[in-house]
Motif scaffolding. Structure first.
Motif, PDB file in Angstrom:
ATOM      1  N   LEU A 100       0.828  -1.207   0.000  1.00 38.02           N
ATOM      2  CA  LEU A 100       0.000   0.000   0.000  1.00 38.02           C
ATOM      3  C   LEU A 100       0.862   1.256   0.000  1.00 38.02           C
ATOM      4  N   GLU A 104       0.833   4.181  -2.852  1.00 38.36           N
ATOM      5  CA  GLU A 104       0.597   5.591  -2.533  1.00 38.36           C
ATOM      6  C   GLU A 104       1.732   6.473  -3.043  1.00 38.36           C
ATOM      7  N   GLN A 105       2.967   6.031  -2.837  1.00 42.93           N
ATOM      8  CA  GLN A 105       4.115   6.824  -3.276  1.00 42.93           C
ATOM      9  C   GLN A 105       4.110   7.014  -4.792  1.00 42.93           C
ATOM     10  N   THR A 108       1.323   9.120  -6.089  1.00 42.85           N
ATOM     11  CA  THR A 108       1.664  10.534  -5.904  1.00 42.85           C
ATOM     12  C   THR A 108       2.601  11.006  -7.005  1.00 42.85           C
ATOM     13  N   ASP A 161      -6.904  -0.528  -7.969  1.00 41.61           N
ATOM     14  CA  ASP A 161      -8.087  -0.384  -7.116  1.00 41.61           C
ATOM     15  C   ASP A 161      -9.158  -1.410  -7.498  1.00 41.61           C
ATOM     16  N   HIS A 173      -8.196   2.099  -0.271  1.00 44.05           N
ATOM     17  CA  HIS A 173      -7.840   2.672  -1.559  1.00 44.05           C
ATOM     18  C   HIS A 173      -6.492   3.401  -1.463  1.00 44.05           C
ATOM     19  N   ALA A 174      -5.632   3.130  -2.438  1.00 44.29           N
ATOM     20  CA  ALA A 174      -4.375   3.875  -2.546  1.00 44.29           C
ATOM     21  C   ALA A 174      -4.686   5.228  -3.176  1.00 44.29           C
ATOM     22  N   ILE A 175      -4.318   6.288  -2.473  1.00 42.63           N
ATOM     23  CA  ILE A 175      -4.626   7.642  -2.950  1.00 42.63           C
ATOM     24  C   ILE A 175      -3.353   8.480  -2.930  1.00 42.63           C
ATOM     25  N   GLY A 177      -5.119   7.778  -6.671  1.00 41.98           N
ATOM     26  CA  GLY A 177      -5.354   6.534  -7.367  1.00 41.98           C
ATOM     27  C   GLY A 177      -6.678   6.523  -8.090  1.00 41.98           C
TER      28      GLY A 177
END
Length: 363
Positions: A100, A104-105, A108, A161, A173-175, A177
């Motif tokens: 995760l 996220e990284q 971004t 996702d 959720h990865a945000i 994303g």
């Protein structure tokens, strides 16, 4: 889904295939990490201006001479100083991180530089066992062949996702994303960085082939395994939404200088640096002048000769010939060049000479 042209580069000049850059953010004796990172920005700009396809940084830890412990941070910095060149990890060592966090990284980074980010993944720790244990906060290093595919599948689902209903992570959720684009009022692109698998043996070659992913092989420190690994990748390959045909790059240690003697001098310093690392005594990258006064034992000389033989070095014409021969022998779809030298200007000059030798576009 990833567009194929994000993976396949464009060949410029007389180069046999697209050329790219791998930066270890080398810190020389008498220099600082700040110096090395500034050189990285200069090199990324040079690479972009001369038509190199991508610029990757590699995750390493507990090595004084390598300032690339945080690829995502460095890539964000490079994204702010470049406009077109692809940027990525070569690689992020997946077992060191929660999937995760990586999603996220790199989500971004994708938001910062849309359509320019690659996510290269490795399964080695990028360091010694004790440091890996500290990174993972565990005394048990779980980096077996069975675990990496599971980690990769989890990371891919976070990036896309698409955990199935009922999965424990279905509501996570990865945000940034894709979920932001499917939320009411959302306009976020569902695009995500392409995943590459990295390796120095057959495991990742086979897995990349089975999953239909692009593959990057570390020829620069596992030259004897290059051809077998690429053959295994191609024979294992199954077409996917990402790739219809195999695509493999190889990392190549290459250094061009104005004369052959200086190239040998620089490569000998790089060999001593690697020797110290292999002996468990990593340090700052040595000055070639220091190396000239070092008394090598017969065993050390043997190591230096063996290691140097896998570095394509010499004048620009000699390096071009060596790279052409390596491409012919391996059939690699892309050559990713990494240079090792005590001073940043030596590395910058090397890439300039190689670009000139192949007639790449002028900056």
């Amino acid at each position: 889904m990833v567009a194929a042209d994000e993976i396949r580069g464009t060949t410029h000049g007389t180069a046999p295939v697209p050329l790219s850059v791998l930066d270890l953010v080398t810190v020389g004796a008498g220099g600082t990490a700040t110096d090395a990172l500034r050189t990285g920005v200069e090199l990324a700009r040079l690479a972009e201006g001369r038509g190199f396809h991508r610029y990757w940084v590699a995750e390493h830890h507990s090595m004084p001479g390598v300032a690339s412990s945080s690829p995502a941070v460095i890539l964000a910095h490079l994204a702010a100083h470049t406009d077109r060149i692809r940027l990525g990890s070569g690689g992020v060592m997946l077992p060191n991180h929660a999937p995760l966090v990586i999603a996220e990284q790199f989500g971004t980074l994708e938001a910062m530089a849309p359509g320019r980010i690659d996510l290269g993944l490795g399964r080695a720790p990028g360091t010694d066992g004790a440091t890996a244990a500290a990174l993972r906060r565990t005394d048990t290093l779980n980096e077996g062949a069975d675990d990496f595919p599971q980690q990769l599948a989890e990371l891919t689902r976070f990036l896309d996702d698409d955990f199935p209903d009922g999965h424990p992570y279905a509501r996570i959720h990865a945000i940034p994303g894709p979920v932001q684009g499917t939320t009411p009022g959302g306009v976020q692109s569902t695009h995500r960085p392409p995943i590459w698998l990295l390796g120095s043996s057959g495991f990742s070659a086979r897995l990349a082939g089975m999953l239909g992913l692009p593959f990057a092989f570390a020829h620069h420190f596992s030259a004897q395994n290059t051809v077998p690994a690429l053959d295994l990748y191609r024979h294992s390959f199954r077409p996917s939404e990402v790739l219809a045909e195999p695509y493999a790059l190889i990392g190549v240690s290459a250094l061009a200088t104005d004369d052959e003697r200086e190239a040998r001098r620089q490569v000998r310093a790089a060999a001593l640096n690697m020797l110290r690392l292999r002996m468990g005594r990593p340090g700052l990258f040595p000055d070639p002048a220091e190396v000239e006064s070092h008394e090598f034992s017969p065993m050390e000389e043997e190591f230096v000769a063996s290691w140097s033989a896998n570095v394509v070095h010499g004048t620009a014409d000699e390096v071009r010939s060596g790279l052409d021969e390596l491409h012919k022998r391996t059939g690699a779809d892309e050559l990713m060049l990494t240079s090792h030298a005590h001073r940043g200007e030596v590395r910058l000059h090397s890439y300039t000479l190689i670009a000139d030798a192949y007639g790449l576009p002028a900056a």
